[in-house]
Design a protein around this motif. Structure first.
Motif, PDB file in Angstrom:
ATOM      1  N   VAL A  92      -1.780   3.895 -16.363  1.00  0.00           N
ATOM      2  CA  VAL A  92      -1.598   3.288 -15.042  1.00  0.00           C
ATOM      3  C   VAL A  92      -1.040   1.882 -15.235  1.00  0.00           C
ATOM      4  CG1 VAL A  92      -2.753   2.436 -12.975  1.00  0.00           C
ATOM      5  CG2 VAL A  92      -3.465   4.623 -13.980  1.00  0.00           C
ATOM      6  N   ASN A  93       0.075   1.593 -14.602  1.00  0.00           N
ATOM      7  CA  ASN A  93       0.676   0.259 -14.633  1.00  0.00           C
ATOM      8  C   ASN A  93       0.083  -0.551 -13.488  1.00  0.00           C
ATOM      9  OD1 ASN A  93       2.196  -2.032 -14.699  1.00  0.00           O
ATOM     10  ND2 ASN A  93       4.188  -1.029 -14.483  1.00  0.00           N
ATOM     11  N   ARG A  94      -0.857  -1.410 -13.798  1.00  0.00           N
ATOM     12  CA  ARG A  94      -1.584  -2.137 -12.757  1.00  0.00           C
ATOM     13  C   ARG A  94      -0.717  -3.148 -12.016  1.00  0.00           C
ATOM     14  NH1 ARG A  94      -7.898  -2.655 -12.831  1.00  0.00           N
ATOM     15  NH2 ARG A  94      -8.472  -0.844 -14.083  1.00  0.00           N
ATOM     16  N   ALA A  95       0.463  -3.404 -12.524  1.00  0.00           N
ATOM     17  CA  ALA A  95       1.369  -4.308 -11.812  1.00  0.00           C
ATOM     18  C   ALA A  95       1.746  -3.733 -10.447  1.00  0.00           C
ATOM     19  CB  ALA A  95       2.619  -4.555 -12.643  1.00  0.00           C
ATOM     20  N   ASN A  96       1.594  -2.412 -10.294  1.00  0.00           N
ATOM     21  CA  ASN A  96       1.915  -1.769  -9.022  1.00  0.00           C
ATOM     22  C   ASN A  96       0.771  -1.836  -8.023  1.00  0.00           C
ATOM     23  OD1 ASN A  96       4.577  -0.672  -9.767  1.00  0.00           O
ATOM     24  ND2 ASN A  96       3.413   0.567 -11.229  1.00  0.00           N
ATOM     25  N   LEU A  97      -0.364  -2.366  -8.435  1.00  0.00           N
ATOM     26  CA  LEU A  97      -1.512  -2.526  -7.540  1.00  0.00           C
ATOM     27  C   LEU A  97      -1.661  -4.015  -7.248  1.00  0.00           C
ATOM     28  CD1 LEU A  97      -4.007  -0.073  -9.314  1.00  0.00           C
ATOM     29  CD2 LEU A  97      -2.188   0.440  -7.674  1.00  0.00           C
ATOM     30  N   GLU A  98      -0.832  -4.505  -6.359  1.00  0.00           N
ATOM     31  CA  GLU A  98      -0.721  -5.941  -6.128  1.00  0.00           C
ATOM     32  C   GLU A  98      -1.983  -6.552  -5.539  1.00  0.00           C
ATOM     33  OE1 GLU A  98       2.684  -6.789  -3.773  1.00  0.00           O
ATOM     34  OE2 GLU A  98       3.999  -5.437  -4.889  1.00  0.00           O
ATOM     35  N   ASN A  99      -2.554  -5.873  -4.554  1.00  0.00           N
ATOM     36  CA  ASN A  99      -3.701  -6.426  -3.830  1.00  0.00           C
ATOM     37  C   ASN A  99      -4.879  -5.457  -3.876  1.00  0.00           C
ATOM     38  OD1 ASN A  99      -2.126  -8.742  -2.783  1.00  0.00           O
ATOM     39  ND2 ASN A  99      -1.037  -7.142  -1.636  1.00  0.00           N
ATOM     40  N   GLU A 100      -6.038  -5.936  -3.445  1.00  0.00           N
ATOM     41  CA  GLU A 100      -7.242  -5.100  -3.474  1.00  0.00           C
ATOM     42  C   GLU A 100      -7.068  -3.843  -2.634  1.00  0.00           C
ATOM     43  OE1 GLU A 100     -12.034  -5.484  -2.462  1.00  0.00           O
ATOM     44  OE2 GLU A 100     -10.776  -7.276  -2.576  1.00  0.00           O
ATOM     45  N   CYS A 101      -6.341  -3.958  -1.513  1.00  0.00           N
ATOM     46  CA  CYS A 101      -6.135  -2.801  -0.633  1.00  0.00           C
ATOM     47  C   CYS A 101      -5.302  -1.722  -1.312  1.00  0.00           C
ATOM     48  CB  CYS A 101      -5.463  -3.243   0.662  1.00  0.00           C
ATOM     49  SG  CYS A 101      -3.857  -4.058   0.416  1.00  0.00           S
ATOM     50  N   CYS A 102      -4.515  -2.114  -2.311  1.00  0.00           N
ATOM     51  CA  CYS A 102      -3.630  -1.157  -2.984  1.00  0.00           C
ATOM     52  C   CYS A 102      -4.403  -0.144  -3.821  1.00  0.00           C
ATOM     53  CB  CYS A 102      -2.629  -1.900  -3.876  1.00  0.00           C
ATOM     54  SG  CYS A 102      -1.515  -2.980  -2.969  1.00  0.00           S
ATOM     55  N   CYS A 129       0.824  -1.205   0.000  1.00  0.00           N
ATOM     56  CA  CYS A 129       0.000   0.000   0.000  1.00  0.00           C
ATOM     57  C   CYS A 129       0.863   1.261   0.000  1.00  0.00           C
ATOM     58  CB  CYS A 129      -0.929   0.006   1.208  1.00  0.00           C
ATOM     59  SG  CYS A 129      -2.228  -1.250   1.132  1.00  0.00           S
ATOM     60  N   LEU A 130       2.008   1.191   0.678  1.00  0.00           N
ATOM     61  CA  LEU A 130       2.923   2.322   0.677  1.00  0.00           C
ATOM     62  C   LEU A 130       3.399   2.615  -0.749  1.00  0.00           C
ATOM     63  CD1 LEU A 130       5.751   3.034   3.212  1.00  0.00           C
ATOM     64  CD2 LEU A 130       6.200   3.220   0.779  1.00  0.00           C
ATOM     65  N   ARG A 131       3.767   1.566  -1.453  1.00  0.00           N
ATOM     66  CA  ARG A 131       4.226   1.747  -2.826  1.00  0.00           C
ATOM     67  C   ARG A 131       3.086   2.201  -3.741  1.00  0.00           C
ATOM     68  NH1 ARG A 131       8.502   0.320  -5.299  1.00  0.00           N
ATOM     69  NH2 ARG A 131       7.353  -0.515  -7.107  1.00  0.00           N
ATOM     70  N   ALA A 132       1.892   1.670  -3.517  1.00  0.00           N
ATOM     71  CA  ALA A 132       0.746   2.047  -4.345  1.00  0.00           C
ATOM     72  C   ALA A 132       0.404   3.528  -4.167  1.00  0.00           C
ATOM     73  CB  ALA A 132      -0.469   1.189  -4.002  1.00  0.00           C
ATOM     74  N   GLU A 133       0.437   4.020  -2.917  1.00  0.00           N
ATOM     75  CA  GLU A 133       0.144   5.434  -2.686  1.00  0.00           C
ATOM     76  C   GLU A 133       1.248   6.305  -3.271  1.00  0.00           C
ATOM     77  OE1 GLU A 133      -0.425   8.622   0.921  1.00  0.00           O
ATOM     78  OE2 GLU A 133      -1.283   6.612   1.201  1.00  0.00           O
ATOM     79  N   CYS A 134       2.517   5.850  -3.121  1.00  0.00           N
ATOM     80  CA  CYS A 134       3.630   6.579  -3.703  1.00  0.00           C
ATOM     81  C   CYS A 134       3.443   6.692  -5.217  1.00  0.00           C
ATOM     82  CB  CYS A 134       4.942   5.871  -3.384  1.00  0.00           C
ATOM     83  SG  CYS A 134       6.398   6.616  -4.155  1.00  0.00           S
ATOM     84  N   TYR A 135       3.053   5.605  -5.839  1.00  0.00           N
ATOM     85  CA  TYR A 135       2.836   5.591  -7.294  1.00  0.00           C
ATOM     86  C   TYR A 135       1.725   6.566  -7.671  1.00  0.00           C
ATOM     87  CZ  TYR A 135       1.945   3.591 -11.958  1.00  0.00           C
ATOM     88  OH  TYR A 135       1.774   3.409 -13.314  1.00  0.00           O
ATOM     89  N   GLY A 136       0.617   6.521  -6.931  1.00  0.00           N
ATOM     90  CA  GLY A 136      -0.514   7.403  -7.236  1.00  0.00           C
ATOM     91  C   GLY A 136      -0.189   8.867  -7.046  1.00  0.00           C
ATOM     92  N   VAL A 137       0.497   9.208  -5.952  1.00  0.00           N
ATOM     93  CA  VAL A 137       0.764  10.613  -5.658  1.00  0.00           C
ATOM     94  C   VAL A 137       1.736  11.235  -6.660  1.00  0.00           C
ATOM     95  CG1 VAL A 137       2.745  10.446  -4.075  1.00  0.00           C
ATOM     96  CG2 VAL A 137       0.987  12.167  -3.663  1.00  0.00           C
ATOM     97  N   TRP A 138       2.727  10.450  -7.132  1.00  0.00           N
ATOM     98  CA  TRP A 138       3.675  10.987  -8.100  1.00  0.00           C
ATOM     99  C   TRP A 138       3.170  10.881  -9.540  1.00  0.00           C
ATOM    100  CZ3 TRP A 138       7.804  13.979  -7.316  1.00  0.00           C
ATOM    101  CH2 TRP A 138       8.275  14.091  -6.006  1.00  0.00           C
ATOM    102  N   LEU A 139       2.439   9.825  -9.865  1.00  0.00           N
ATOM    103  CA  LEU A 139       1.934   9.656 -11.232  1.00  0.00           C
ATOM    104  C   LEU A 139       1.022  10.810 -11.635  1.00  0.00           C
ATOM    105  CD1 LEU A 139       1.672   7.783 -13.757  1.00  0.00           C
ATOM    106  CD2 LEU A 139      -0.293   6.719 -12.602  1.00  0.00           C
ATOM    107  N   PHE A 140       0.212  11.314 -10.690  1.00  0.00           N
ATOM    108  CA  PHE A 140      -0.754  12.367 -10.997  1.00  0.00           C
ATOM    109  C   PHE A 140      -0.251  13.758 -10.599  1.00  0.00           C
ATOM    110  CE2 PHE A 140      -3.327   8.557 -10.965  1.00  0.00           C
ATOM    111  CZ  PHE A 140      -4.181   8.757 -12.034  1.00  0.00           C
ATOM    112  N   SER A 141       1.025  13.880 -10.262  1.00  0.00           N
ATOM    113  CA  SER A 141       1.562  15.159  -9.811  1.00  0.00           C
ATOM    114  C   SER A 141       2.137  16.001 -10.945  1.00  0.00           C
ATOM    115  CB  SER A 141       2.674  14.915  -8.788  1.00  0.00           C
ATOM    116  OG  SER A 141       3.809  14.329  -9.426  1.00  0.00           O
ATOM    117  N   PHE A 157       8.585   1.977 -11.015  1.00  0.00           N
ATOM    118  CA  PHE A 157       7.177   1.633 -11.197  1.00  0.00           C
ATOM    119  C   PHE A 157       6.882   1.118 -12.607  1.00  0.00           C
ATOM    120  CE2 PHE A 157       6.984   4.633  -7.594  1.00  0.00           C
ATOM    121  CZ  PHE A 157       6.335   3.809  -6.665  1.00  0.00           C
ATOM    122  N   GLY A 158       7.952   0.728 -13.330  1.00  0.00           N
ATOM    123  CA  GLY A 158       7.767   0.086 -14.630  1.00  0.00           C
ATOM    124  C   GLY A 158       7.560   1.030 -15.791  1.00  0.00           C
TER     125      GLY A 158
END
Length: 311
Positions: free
Chosen positions: A108-118, A21-33, A97-98
């Motif tokens: 969006v590279n979905r490989a970075n969203l490993e689990n449902e919580c991500c 989840c830490l990596r998923a949030e990091c990906y989201g916050v920077w991808l859309f920044s 992040f690929g």
């Protein structure tokens, strides 16, 4: 602070207990920044916790060090500028992040969203850098402003796929990019709770409840006012008819039951038909029937005088 800022401050307090989840949030916050590129760029915000969260996520989620500087925004408020000044850092962020930075279309590279919580963590990161919400006392509106079409489509799809509740987002284009948005209070409340801002969701619900109670009171007041206006208008016409009869024929010329009712109406212009009926010992419909006779008689008198209406 604005409602958007309050939401973001609350989201910045969410504890990230899982590495995914830490990596998923990091990906989201920077991808859309708008900083997720090889070109040197910066993200500017007036919300300090968001700027600090971005740097913490970059270090913990991608092993990259960013830079934070301070300034003043166009609105003459303190502003925080977050960037990755070193090209090596920007490349490391992309590759972690690929991505390569050479893509013709950012997706969006979905490989970075490993689990449902991500998914929730990723969307939380996205809202921190490209999301806003209108003060619910004005209207219900939450949106993500995205610069790239395919990225906006991917975000729209992710929101549609949230299984816990139907969000039913919409997607439109603007001059500066694309907007994925929600317009109804229920889905906005659900999304805020899902992202980790139950306090903001509760505030929105309280505002909605207040507005509903206020609207119900206004509707009831308007209904009662309309009924009063209708009653007073009818009473005024009846009084005018009786006055016309009194001035010409005299009330004594009327049958006894009409005389009694005519005097009662003149003395009590605010009295309802039901109240007059109780006073005279007859039904409401009986009162109405007699008043109609008085109205017709008064209108005939005025017509003969060349007056077209009682009021």
């Amino acid at each position: 602070m604005s409602f958007s800022s309050d939401i973001k401050v609350e989201l910045c307090g969410v504890e990230l207990k899982r590495e995914c989840c830490l990596r998923a949030e990091c990906y989201g916050v920077w991808l859309f920044s708008k900083c997720f590129t090889l070109r040197e760029s910066a993200f500017v915000t007036e919300t300090g916790p968001v700027a600090r969260r971005m740097l913490e996520l970059a270090a913990a989620g991608a092993g990259v060090s960013g830079e934070l500087t301070f300034g003043v925004s166009r609105r003459k408020k303190p502003a925080y500028r977050v960037s990755l000044p070193e090209e090596s850092s920007r490349l490391a962020m992309l590759e972690d992040f690929g991505h390569t930075g050479q893509e013709t279309s950012l997706r969006v590279n979905r490989a970075n969203l490993e689990n449902e919580c991500c998914t929730a963590a990723f969307l939380r990161g996205a809202f921190l850098t490209c999301g806003t919400a209108t003060d619910p006392s004005k209207e219900y509106h939450l949106e993500f402003a995205v610069p790239h079409k395919n990225l906006a489509n991917d975000l729209y799809t992710l929101l549609c796929e949230v299984e816990a509740f139907p969000l039913s987002p919409s997607l439109v284009s603007r001059k500066s990019g694309y907007v994925v948005y929600l317009k109804e209070s229920g889905p906005i409340e659900d999304l805020l709770t899902y992202l980790g801002a139950p306090g903001a969701a509760m505030h929105l619900m309280q505002v909605k409840m207040y507005k509903e109670v206020k609207n119900n009171i206004n509707r009831k007041t308007n209904f009662e006012t309309a009924n009063m206006d209708k009653t007073y208008s009818a009473s005024a016409r009846q009084t005018a008819a009786i006055a016309a009869i009194s001035d010409t024929m005299g009330l004594e010329s009327l049958p006894e039951e009409l005389q009694e009712l005519a005097r009662l109406r003149l003395e009590n212009p605010d009295m309802t038909l039901r109240e007059m009926g109780a006073r005279l010992g007859i039904t409401r419909s009986g009162v109405n029937h007699r008043l109609q006779r008085l109205l017709r008689l008064g209108e005939d008198i005025l017509e003969k005088k060349g007056i077209s209406s009682l009021l």
